[in-house]
Design a protein around this motif. Structure first.
Motif, PDB file in Angstrom:
ATOM      1  N   VAL A 220     -19.051   9.984  29.490  1.00  0.00           N
ATOM      2  CA  VAL A 220     -19.024  11.445  29.548  1.00  0.00           C
ATOM      3  C   VAL A 220     -20.327  11.946  30.165  1.00  0.00           C
ATOM      4  N   ALA A 221     -20.221  12.757  31.178  1.00  0.00           N
ATOM      5  CA  ALA A 221     -21.380  13.377  31.818  1.00  0.00           C
ATOM      6  C   ALA A 221     -21.062  14.842  32.079  1.00  0.00           C
ATOM      7  N   SER A 222     -22.080  15.657  31.982  1.00  0.00           N
ATOM      8  CA  SER A 222     -21.867  17.081  32.206  1.00  0.00           C
ATOM      9  C   SER A 222     -21.636  17.362  33.689  1.00  0.00           C
ATOM     10  N   GLU A 223     -20.822  18.341  33.958  1.00  0.00           N
ATOM     11  CA  GLU A 223     -20.546  18.729  35.343  1.00  0.00           C
ATOM     12  C   GLU A 223     -21.740  19.481  35.916  1.00  0.00           C
ATOM     13  N   VAL A 224     -22.074  19.172  37.144  1.00  0.00           N
ATOM     14  CA  VAL A 224     -23.213  19.809  37.807  1.00  0.00           C
ATOM     15  C   VAL A 224     -22.698  21.020  38.577  1.00  0.00           C
ATOM     16  N   ALA A 225     -23.300  22.164  38.329  1.00  0.00           N
ATOM     17  CA  ALA A 225     -22.870  23.394  38.990  1.00  0.00           C
ATOM     18  C   ALA A 225     -22.929  23.255  40.501  1.00  0.00           C
ATOM     19  N   ASN A 226     -21.850  23.633  41.171  1.00  0.00           N
ATOM     20  CA  ASN A 226     -21.698  23.615  42.632  1.00  0.00           C
ATOM     21  C   ASN A 226     -21.541  22.205  43.217  1.00  0.00           C
ATOM     22  N   TYR A 227     -21.640  21.170  42.365  1.00  0.00           N
ATOM     23  CA  TYR A 227     -21.514  19.807  42.873  1.00  0.00           C
ATOM     24  C   TYR A 227     -20.410  19.008  42.182  1.00  0.00           C
ATOM     25  N   GLY A 228     -19.939  19.494  41.055  1.00  0.00           N
ATOM     26  CA  GLY A 228     -18.872  18.804  40.349  1.00  0.00           C
ATOM     27  C   GLY A 228     -19.387  17.660  39.487  1.00  0.00           C
TER      28      GLY A 228
ATOM     29  N   PRO B 290     -20.641  14.056  38.427  1.00  0.00           N
ATOM     30  CA  PRO B 290     -21.445  13.039  39.128  1.00  0.00           C
ATOM     31  C   PRO B 290     -20.614  11.796  39.461  1.00  0.00           C
ATOM     32  N   THR B 291     -20.944  11.187  40.574  1.00  0.00           N
ATOM     33  CA  THR B 291     -20.302   9.950  41.007  1.00  0.00           C
ATOM     34  C   THR B 291     -21.139   8.764  40.532  1.00  0.00           C
ATOM     35  N   ASP B 292     -20.494   7.810  39.874  1.00  0.00           N
ATOM     36  CA  ASP B 292     -21.199   6.610  39.421  1.00  0.00           C
ATOM     37  C   ASP B 292     -21.566   5.743  40.623  1.00  0.00           C
ATOM     38  N   ILE B 293     -22.839   5.361  40.695  1.00  0.00           N
ATOM     39  CA  ILE B 293     -23.294   4.460  41.760  1.00  0.00           C
ATOM     40  C   ILE B 293     -24.115   3.344  41.136  1.00  0.00           C
ATOM     41  N   GLY B 294     -24.199   2.218  41.812  1.00  0.00           N
ATOM     42  CA  GLY B 294     -24.991   1.095  41.337  1.00  0.00           C
ATOM     43  C   GLY B 294     -26.438   1.198  41.751  1.00  0.00           C
ATOM     44  N   CYS B 295     -27.255   0.298  41.217  1.00  0.00           N
ATOM     45  CA  CYS B 295     -28.693   0.338  41.500  1.00  0.00           C
ATOM     46  C   CYS B 295     -29.008   0.041  42.962  1.00  0.00           C
ATOM     47  N   GLY B 296     -28.115  -0.642  43.678  1.00  0.00           N
ATOM     48  CA  GLY B 296     -28.396  -1.018  45.054  1.00  0.00           C
ATOM     49  C   GLY B 296     -27.755  -0.139  46.101  1.00  0.00           C
ATOM     50  N   VAL B 297     -27.248   1.032  45.723  1.00  0.00           N
ATOM     51  CA  VAL B 297     -26.564   1.909  46.675  1.00  0.00           C
ATOM     52  C   VAL B 297     -27.588   2.683  47.505  1.00  0.00           C
ATOM     53  N   ALA B 298     -27.337   2.770  48.810  1.00  0.00           N
ATOM     54  CA  ALA B 298     -28.201   3.519  49.730  1.00  0.00           C
ATOM     55  C   ALA B 298     -27.334   4.168  50.799  1.00  0.00           C
ATOM     56  N   TYR B 299     -27.895   5.143  51.518  1.00  0.00           N
ATOM     57  CA  TYR B 299     -27.175   5.778  52.620  1.00  0.00           C
ATOM     58  C   TYR B 299     -27.150   4.871  53.843  1.00  0.00           C
ATOM     59  N   TRP B 300     -28.294   4.292  54.148  1.00  0.00           N
ATOM     60  CA  TRP B 300     -28.425   3.488  55.365  1.00  0.00           C
ATOM     61  C   TRP B 300     -28.114   2.037  55.024  1.00  0.00           C
TER      62      TRP B 300
ATOM     63  N   ASN C 129     -28.280  14.924  57.948  1.00  0.00           N
ATOM     64  CA  ASN C 129     -28.773  16.008  57.097  1.00  0.00           C
ATOM     65  C   ASN C 129     -27.618  16.945  56.748  1.00  0.00           C
ATOM     66  N   GLY C 130     -27.928  17.895  55.842  1.00  0.00           N
ATOM     67  CA  GLY C 130     -26.944  18.915  55.485  1.00  0.00           C
ATOM     68  C   GLY C 130     -25.861  18.437  54.541  1.00  0.00           C
ATOM     69  N   SER C 131     -26.097  17.352  53.804  1.00  0.00           N
ATOM     70  CA  SER C 131     -25.085  16.840  52.882  1.00  0.00           C
ATOM     71  C   SER C 131     -25.753  16.491  51.563  1.00  0.00           C
ATOM     72  N   SER C 132     -25.035  16.730  50.453  1.00  0.00           N
ATOM     73  CA  SER C 132     -25.555  16.437  49.116  1.00  0.00           C
ATOM     74  C   SER C 132     -24.403  15.989  48.224  1.00  0.00           C
ATOM     75  N   PHE C 133     -24.733  15.256  47.180  1.00  0.00           N
ATOM     76  CA  PHE C 133     -23.721  14.944  46.172  1.00  0.00           C
ATOM     77  C   PHE C 133     -24.409  14.609  44.857  1.00  0.00           C
ATOM     78  N   ALA C 134     -23.676  14.837  43.764  1.00  0.00           N
ATOM     79  CA  ALA C 134     -24.172  14.528  42.428  1.00  0.00           C
ATOM     80  C   ALA C 134     -23.892  13.059  42.130  1.00  0.00           C
ATOM     81  N   PHE C 135     -24.879  12.369  41.619  1.00  0.00           N
ATOM     82  CA  PHE C 135     -24.771  10.940  41.353  1.00  0.00           C
ATOM     83  C   PHE C 135     -25.146  10.650  39.905  1.00  0.00           C
ATOM     84  N   ARG C 136     -24.769   9.477  39.483  1.00  0.00           N
ATOM     85  CA  ARG C 136     -25.143   8.996  38.147  1.00  0.00           C
ATOM     86  C   ARG C 136     -25.528   7.529  38.247  1.00  0.00           C
TER      87      ARG C 136
END
Length: 653
Positions: free
Chosen positions: A138-146, A148-158, A175-182
């Motif tokens: 259970v995680a609280s919803e983040v305003a305007n982002y919904g 959070p998405t579960d990610i592992g310790c080794g996750v990266a964009y590049w 640029n210009g992109s964001s997301f809620a993570f856990r």
């Protein structure tokens, strides 16, 4: 004239008195026995005693006598004493250690009631574990982002190396992109096992976190290179806690320059004095409540296993219940494999569980676990030594994390600082342990049998080493399978060793599965150099007016290589194939006002695959060229663990 000697009868009492009063026999007195020895013609001639002693060794007469002599003495020693002893633990303070058993017999003397109590106890354990695990999702919803998405310790964009393609086209937008993570907990200890290039540095056995706050004096406005681990960077920036995990919002902020190295929250970030096209930061003031419940689940499992250990003397109930409980604790919470959803994780662990239970039966019935636990009533000692050791072995990602050995391969031992010294210490400790176990087995008269077993193991290892084009790799579970038979006795050290080894097995299977013990060189090589030829780069032509640098290279060494790849600041900027127009040179330009170093690496291409890259050459801010050092860079396209680093799901970009 004949003399007749008359034989007189003597009273039995007088005869007995004579026998008692007769002096002891002299060594030279004649042997007492029948006056005549009767032999049958068909009987074999008696063998002298000195020849009887040598009869068993006749087949070894080809062995030199000194070796035969000492071999016979060693064999006699290994057979053990004439009256072997069976090791049995006598409880220290038996009144205290037997108290749980007396308490159980007092209130539940009926065996049927005890079985029902056991079933209810296990049901409560499973229910408690499931409830705590569910609360952790259970995680609280983040305003305007919904949510959070579960990610592992080794996750990266590049993605690693040149996986983002020419100019990073496969990793856009920048640029210009964001997301809620856990993130889960303990991401500060997540390290790269295969070297990663950061400018002219090569990072290995450290968290891949490049950058931090621009002002080292405070934590405001941190930014990181896009190939940084998101969770590690979040811990470094203070957005989440390493011990509890947490959630936040990560944003893409495009190209940034001059990434500062700082030490924050237990992580030493890496500095980079140039620019990178994709950078990330974390939104401040975000309210998000989430925590990793692995420590809560661990507390639940430790309490339930401890109580069970204190109140049962049945080896089967103790071993199999503990094995199952710790296996699911490790797989679902303490050291889970990479996962995206809880159902997916459950399916993964269930697939490993069934074959692991077969191995558990082999441990118990064939490898001496039952022998070590049978008749053991030292409840507290069993709990501390066997159960405590099992938890230590099962939590190797915490308990043995300080040992600088990640993988027992020659390549890792060569490149990881302190690995060889640590291995030497481990070998010394193992030698002391083996000597102690050998002595105990000899006292029980079982040493020769187990030496034969380990000779068979050694023969199997030698055969595996001799197989062509394959390499032997000793995993956690293999260590347990090899060493558990050597703990099949009821001594206090054996209880501790056996518990640790069973824990090793549980951790190895629950986390990694039954990985093959024979692997190809490519599988073991990971990001190590292939040994492929390196491009010979000629002295570049620098145009100071236009701020350009032009590279040329010698022809490839053979037809196998049909192109060349050029990385600039760890981003692939050029991929040309020989024979195409302009494939004999590469020109790079920079802004006239640029005041940053730029780093260049070159590698041959074979189709879409790259060979070894050169070390980084530096085009300094003053337009001077520093050629690369000899030898390859530890920068490859493959990795040993496919889950070592993952890319952010495209659905949240």
């Amino acid at each position: 004239m004949s003399t007749h000697l008359e034989t007189r009868s003597v009273s039995p009492d007088i005869e007995q008195q004579r026998q008692r009063s007769s002096p002891p026999a002299h060594p030279d007195d004649p042997l007492v026995g029948p006056e005549h020895l009767d032999f049958n013609e068909d009987d074999d001639q008696p063998t002298p005693r000195f020849m009887q002693d040598q009869g068993a060794w006749k087949k070894w007469k080809w062995v030199p006598y000194p070796i035969r002599k000492y071999g016979k003495a060693a064999y006699k020693w290994m057979k053990g004493p004439q009256n072997p002893k069976t090791w049995k633990i006598d409880p220290i303070f038996p009144v205290v250690q037997h108290a749980p058993l007396r308490l159980l017999d007092k209130f539940l003397p009926n065996r049927t009631h005890q079985i029902l109590l056991y079933m209810g106890y296990v049901a409560i354990w499973v229910l408690t574990f499931a409830i705590v695990l569910w609360q952790g999702q259970v995680a609280s919803e983040v305003a305007n982002y919904g949510m959070p998405t579960d990610i592992g310790c080794g996750v990266a964009y590049w993605t690693r190396n040149n996986g983002c393609g020419i100019d990073g086209v496969n990793c856009r937008p920048f640029n210009g992109s964001s997301f809620a993570f856990r993130c889960p907990s303990n991401c500060a200890s997540y390290r790269v096992l295969n070297p990663r290039a950061v400018g002219d540095q090569e990072v290995v056995y450290a968290p891949l976190v490049v950058g931090g706050p621009p002002d080292p004096a405070n934590e405001e406005n941190p930014f990181y290179r896009g190939d940084s681990f998101i969770c590690g960077a979040a811990v470094h920036s203070g957005v989440i806690s390493n011990s509890q995990g947490g959630c936040g919002v990560v944003s893409l902020i495009g190209e940034q320059r001059d990434f500062i190295s700082t030490n924050r929250h237990g992580i030493d970030s890496i500095g980079f004095d140039s620019y990178f096209p994709l950078s990330i930061t974390f939104e401040q003031g975000i309210e998000c409540k989430a925590r990793d419940v692995r420590w809560s689940l661990l507390a639940v499992s430790v309490v339930f296993t401890t109580v069970l250990s204190l109140f049962t003397t049945s080896p089967a109930v103790f071993f199999f219940t503990i094995f199952i409980g710790i296996f699911w604790q490790v797989g679902m919470a303490s050291d889970p494999p990479s996962y995206t959803t809880i159902p997916g994780l459950f399916s993964d662990i269930l697939g490993k569980f069934l074959p692991a239970m077969f191995c558990a039966w082999v441990f118990y019935d064939k490898m001496g676990v039952r022998r070590a636990l049978r008749g053991l009533t030292a409840q507290v000692e069993k709990t501390v030594l066997w159960l405590g050791g099992c938890w230590v072995g099962a939590l190797t990602n915490y308990t043995f994390d300080f040992i600088p050995i990640q993988r027992l391969t020659a390549h890792d031992l060569d490149q990881q600082p302190g690995a060889k010294a640590a291995l030497a210490i481990i070998i010394i400790v193992l030698f002391v342990v083996v000597v102690g176990q050998v002595w105990c087995f000899r006292q029980e008269g079982r040493l020769i049998r187990y030496l034969k077993l380990y000779a068979l193991f050694l023969a199997g290892i030698i055969i595996c080493l001799a197989l062509p084009n394959l390499n032997l790799r000793i995993h956690h579970y293999v260590l347990a399978l090899l060493l558990v038979p050597g703990t099949s006795m009821q001594t206090r050290p054996s209880l501790l060793y056996q518990g640790i080894l069973i824990g090793f097995f549980i951790n190895g299977i629950a986390r990694w599965g039954f990985d093959s013990i024979l692997q190809t060189s490519g599988d073991l090589q990971g990001d190590a150099q292939l040994g492929s030829p390196l491009p010979v780069i000629l002295t570049p032509v620098i145009n100071a007016t236009l701020s350009t640098i032009t590279f040329r290279w010698n022809p490839p060494p053979g037809l196998r290589y049909d192109g060349i790849s050029v990385l600039v600041n760890d981003v692939e900027r050029y991929r040309g194939f020989f024979g195409d127009e302009g494939s004999d040179h590469f020109t790079w330009s920079r802004d006239n006002g640029s005041s940053f170093n730029e780093y260049f690496r070159f590698g041959y291409m074979s189709g879409a695959d790259s060979g070894d890259y050169t070390k980084a050459g530096v085009w300094r801010e003053d337009l001077q060229w520093v050629p690369p050092q000899p030898g390859p860079s530890r920068l490859k396209r493959r990795a040993l663990d496919p889950h070592e680093a993952e890319q952010v799901p495209r659905s949240v970009w």
